[in-house]
Design an enzyme around this catalytic site. Sequence first.
Site, PDB file in Angstrom:
ATOM      1  CG  HIS A 137      -6.374   2.749   6.174  1.00 55.20           C
ATOM      2  ND1 HIS A 137      -6.575   1.483   5.663  1.00 55.20           N
ATOM      3  CD2 HIS A 137      -7.578   3.129   6.691  1.00 55.20           C
ATOM      4  CE1 HIS A 137      -7.842   1.114   5.875  1.00 55.20           C
ATOM      5  NE2 HIS A 137      -8.460   2.103   6.491  1.00 55.20           N
TER       6      HIS A 137
ATOM      7  CE1 TYR B 179       1.027   2.651   8.540  1.00 57.93           C
ATOM      8  CE2 TYR B 179      -0.161   4.285   9.840  1.00 57.93           C
ATOM      9  CZ  TYR B 179      -0.012   3.569   8.668  1.00 57.93           C
ATOM     10  OH  TYR B 179      -0.868   3.757   7.631  1.00 57.93           O
TER      11      TYR B 179
ATOM     12  NE  ARG C 178      -1.858   1.819   3.394  1.00 59.38           N
ATOM     13  CZ  ARG C 178      -1.730   1.742   4.716  1.00 59.38           C
ATOM     14  NH1 ARG C 178      -2.388   0.843   5.403  1.00 59.38           N
ATOM     15  NH2 ARG C 178      -0.930   2.568   5.349  1.00 59.38           N
TER      16      ARG C 178
END
Lengths: 374, 374, 348, 348
Positions: free
Chosen positions: A268, A277, A264
């Site tokens: 998100h 993160y 990805r």
Amino acid sequence: MDDERFRSPEDRLLPRREPVQLIDASGVGTTDEQFPRPDAETLLTAYRGLVEGRRINDQASALVRQGRLAVYPSSHGQEACQVGAALALAEGDWLFPTYRDSVAVIARGVPAAEALVLLKGDWHSGYDVRAHHVAPQATPLATQLLHAVGFAYAAKRRGEDTVVLALCGDGATSEGDFHEALNFAAVFHVPVVFFVQNNGFAISVPLSRQTAAPSLAHKAIGYGIPGQRVDGNDIAAVLAVLGEAVERARSGGGPSLVEAHTYRMQAHTNADDDTRYRERAEVQSWIERDPLTRLRAHLRDTGALTPELEEEYAAAAEETATAMREALNEDADIDPEDLFRFVTEARSPQLEEQWQLLRREIEHTADATAGGAR
Amino acid sequence: MDDERFRSPEDRLLPRREPVQLIDASGVGTTDEQFPRPDAETLLTAYRGLVEGRRINDQASALVRQGRLAVYPSSHGQEACQVGAALALAEGDWLFPTYRDSVAVIARGVPAAEALVLLKGDWHSGYDVRAHHVAPQATPLATQLLHAVGFAYAAKRRGEDTVVLALCGDGATSEGDFHEALNFAAVFHVPVVFFVQNNGFAISVPLSRQTAAPSLAHKAIGYGIPGQRVDGNDIAAVLAVLGEAVERARSGGGPSLVEAHTYRMQAHTNADDDTRYRERAEVQSWIERDPLTRLRAHLRDTGALTPELEEEYAAAAEETATAMREALNEDADIDPEDLFRFVTEARSPQLEEQWQLLRREIEHTADATAGGAR
Amino acid sequence: MTIAHDDIRVDERSTSVSTMSMAAALNLALADAIEADSEVVVFGEDVGALGGVFRITDALTARFGEDRCFDTPLAESGIVGMAVGMAMNGMRPVVELQFDAFALPAFEQIVSHVAKLGNRTRGGVRMPMVIRIPFGGGIGGVEHHCDSSEAYYAHTPGLTVVSPSTPQDAYSLLRAAIASPDPVIFLEPKKLYWTKGEVDTTVSARIGAARIARDGTDVTLLAYGASVPLALEAAEVAASEGRSVQVVDIRSLSPFDDATVTVAVRATGRAVVIAEAPGYASVASEIQARVFERCFEYLEAPVRRVTGFDIPYAPPKLEHWHLPDVDRVLDAIDSLHWEDSDREEGAS
Amino acid sequence: MTIAHDDIRVDERSTSVSTMSMAAALNLALADAIEADSEVVVFGEDVGALGGVFRITDALTARFGEDRCFDTPLAESGIVGMAVGMAMNGMRPVVELQFDAFALPAFEQIVSHVAKLGNRTRGGVRMPMVIRIPFGGGIGGVEHHCDSSEAYYAHTPGLTVVSPSTPQDAYSLLRAAIASPDPVIFLEPKKLYWTKGEVDTTVSARIGAARIARDGTDVTLLAYGASVPLALEAAEVAASEGRSVQVVDIRSLSPFDDATVTVAVRATGRAVVIAEAPGYASVASEIQARVFERCFEYLEAPVRRVTGFDIPYAPPKLEHWHLPDVDRVLDAIDSLHWEDSDREEGAS
Ligand SMILES: Cc1ncc(C[n+]2csc(CCOP(=O)(O)OP(=O)(O)O)c2C)c(N)n1
Ligand SMILES: Cc1ncc(C[n+]2csc(CCOP(=O)(O)OP(=O)(O)O)c2C)c(N)n1
Ligand SMILES: [Mg+2]
Ligand SMILES: [Mg+2]
């Protein structure tokens, strides 16, 4: 210890040690005895899809910034999976997508403006699922996998040769519904292909917190169905592996699980902050494995992709983006009575009462706006 | 196709082709390089447990017929698993049993009368879980497996060497909670042994409707933990395999899954009619594989089991049965206020109001009984 | 009222009336529905060879084949989720969840999809499915076998929730539920499974309609499921004490028959709601609240409710203390300001 | 009332009062609880490095380590089930479920175990755990992100259900919830996450107690969560129109503070319940029913409720029609028989 003691015919269920790859990151084709590389024409169609898919992702992200979409979970970087999923299916087949899979939904023929109704906020789903053979994009994780099983069961019962392809992410494989879906599919031997896009993250949670298994494809063994790993950024491999799985399903061979290794590339959703993160370096490292550049290199090297074709594809993608922009820049006129129209087939007396309450309020507001204050 | 392509170190996770067996159905010991047979003393203890377990099962079934128990899910035929599970644990370890596992609970030291409180109908659980290190017997299938994981997590966090053994049936492996429990256990690498008693049925539903996998032990692979099959009617093998799994867990090796092949010799419970869904011949065929006769033959053949010992074990089992009968023939005096005592630590005003209502009714009934009609 | 499913095939056989248990009536309804529509299939845990733990699906597999009635793996979310997919693809699944506590693993599928897919797709996809759940206590069952979870379903928009209290309604409501284009939670009061009554298979039921189970002029008892026979019993005792008690069988918990209930309570001016479930934030509190609101000027006394306590369902040996019983209903009736009506006292 | 958790460590720092958002107050409560008790651990989806999708667990992992705040695999039943086992073994888990529709997969664990294990074991095992759930709408979220599921929990015996409406209560109630020996469903009104207010960390809250949020003499508004500021806003407008409106913040949905609410409504004689959730068989209907029953003789008009419609939560572009708003509350107040009191009309 005698290794042979641990071998039995059933062990053939084990996926390969490495994901299937047919075109490497630099665009060089590799050979595989089990999975032949799709022909040039197919790859050109795929490339065209990738270009369009990337454009859709980037356009949608821009529309979020402009406040025209409430939210967009981008599949930037995962377009080979998205387009591959759509291309692997025949017209009569069905796709069961998630919130992440707008590009797959559009690649399947749903107009972008309809596909994005959910994310725009006009309604919970905006396309005719029967016309396009695409289930509504599912938000509650892994739940749609069971719907795919039931849908395939009904098709099989009627003797149709429909195949159902159900999408989910790596995170979703941890849900109980994933387990129940694969198990039901196996026990009822229904024509479903479970296609997991392992993009490394469930929002912020990395795969290592999701499983301790050698791969997600290994989960297939516990259901007695074939599992396979594929390089999810290599659409040639995706098409080959999904193609085999779809064919198996269509010919009565039952369900299977395909895990695509992908990444990805963006947060998100636009609402997420992925700097919290993951390292930029990790994200950067996947640029080299981009599904578009790889296939482009391959097709240019083999001569299939001419500059003219490239231009044509870019123009087509631009057209899609323009259509998206135009459609989304329009404010749909949404009838508040819709809130009560579809809850059940017949409206209950309670809902009718409630609608009348709202109707009076709306009229009152209109009067007030026309005539003065409350 | 090159088989080696499908092999990798991770494939060592595969369970054996055949269940581990150390004493065959006729009582003859077999050798196994990985799992040595427990010594005679251990096997005698095991045999004593089997005799008691069988007696408990049969006594409980009789008590149902006499109306002293509301219901009893018998583990007749599964005693090797029941006793094996209890014996495999050290005192500080914990057992998480189901409704089927009363014999394991009693073998773990819970007085029969307390273990049977649930099935008698006095309360939902009747023993001190902390004193015996036995969780309440779970009814909602597979849910307790997650509790076992959390419990083990807490123990590990405190640096204790507690191992948790969680029981469930073949049917329960289909539940989402089974999946989530094994996955959480693997990801958090906690000391839990999942012990599945595959007795062939979930009430009336045979294993073939539960899974299409080669075995239930194969499910372990999808979580990256070891899985093993064992002959569940051979307590020597059960002890050896569980022993290894418990040791692995204790020494920081993480969770594992053990599937015992056994058979439910009686109906699901006394309320069930198993003639509706299985052939008598099938049930009969398992008599030959009975866990008691097999171990008895083995221990008599090897000379470890003397007629005196046999008598002693039978007498001990009879004593347990007598104690059960006596305890269950007594009607416990249950205080209706208990209904309100334990819902929460402090009683809410609402519950106090409701208790006062009931209290007045009870007093009124007592008055009425003493003084006449309503 | 706009909800009507009167379109059920009317059986012309002269033998359409017979006496049977509620269990048999449900079994007959399933069999007749399977015969009437090839897209109706029944599945769940133990519904095949065994015929269900309560025998409601008895002999369906033998009679109609595995294709029409079959066992699934043991997973309730799986059962309901699969049914969703089948309904999307033109079938009419009728699933059995074994006991109502064991419906809970399917709760996400029920709330997030069964209840919402029709709305989500603007009616493009409907969910013509029935989820049968044996509910309620009074059978001496151990924990998790006697719950009354109707509030969870009735609170969820998009679900139709019904419960029969007679063999006739068991038959007719189940046929109506299966014929409905919308998802129906069909709650079977297990305590009444073996109660017998006449069933006329040509009688069709309309979902959304309450039923006056007994006429009366002094007070109205509002009940559903296993509480209906209880209400009738209490009414009988009250009659012997000189009170005329009306009993309304709610039948359709959602949608609710405000018309019938409001007329009934306005006429008597007094009402008691009866249900086994814990009372807090329940269907009983809903009924109590709406009767209060809609009949306020007609009430001689506060509407009361007699429900299960707000505790986990009692163990078998204590359940008689927990469940509403005749005395508790009579006490509630007695509390309704009979001699010196409070309205007269308190007003002006 | 017997519920009291006044035993919270009182912070003696002189800097105990500061202004912060509700999100920050919750974060502070978690941090302080982690510091105060080594058995308190926080876990769930994305609560670690990310700090939660709403940042409620921001920096907890960095500050206290993976041992005190960590991410789990993506499975809600797993999260809650694991917490049950941890609580059985002496820990005090505080779990976050990301949105309230995503708490549904854990529903069986919550109802069958979290709520019942203490009762099942006759108090031998208690369940000192907190399940934090962001709830409610008004944030423009797409489907499944704006539900109000409190009725499911409040109806379930054994669960304590609370919801704060101010940063102060967010802090104090969360500390009290974590300190409670019983399982608490802690509902965080996500619409109010960024609303600021003063927080005094030395103030402790008692679970089970409502709060008079505004004094008034003509009518009582009963609200919780995000409906409290709405009620206050409506009260303000009503005041400008000459009506004195009292606002009660229910705070504790279960157990319910009958004492405070009954006194309040008896004093004004009029009440309106406000909540976002669909009204049918809801916490709002419970409050309406019990206020009716307990204040019957004092009521000048029927108790009204203003709730969300009985529909699946509206899409973002339509949610303003769905949610209770000031006008709807004012209309409800207007309907309370002001001029010609019905009691005077209807009596005798
Ligand atoms: C049952 C459920 N729990 C939580 C969420 C919130 N949520 C939305 S996306 C997401 C991460 C999903 O990760 P993955 O399955 O890997 O898919 P990806 O987003 O990476 O495509 C989470 C936790 C949800 N939608 N459904
Ligand atoms: C969640 C849930 N669903 C259904 C049931 C009802 N039920 C009780 S036992 C049982 C069969 C269990 O089979 P298995 O796991 O093989 O265990 P066994 O009874 O054979 O020991 C069923 C369906 C239940 N207890 N819990
Ligand atoms: Mg992912
Ligand atoms: Mg079994």
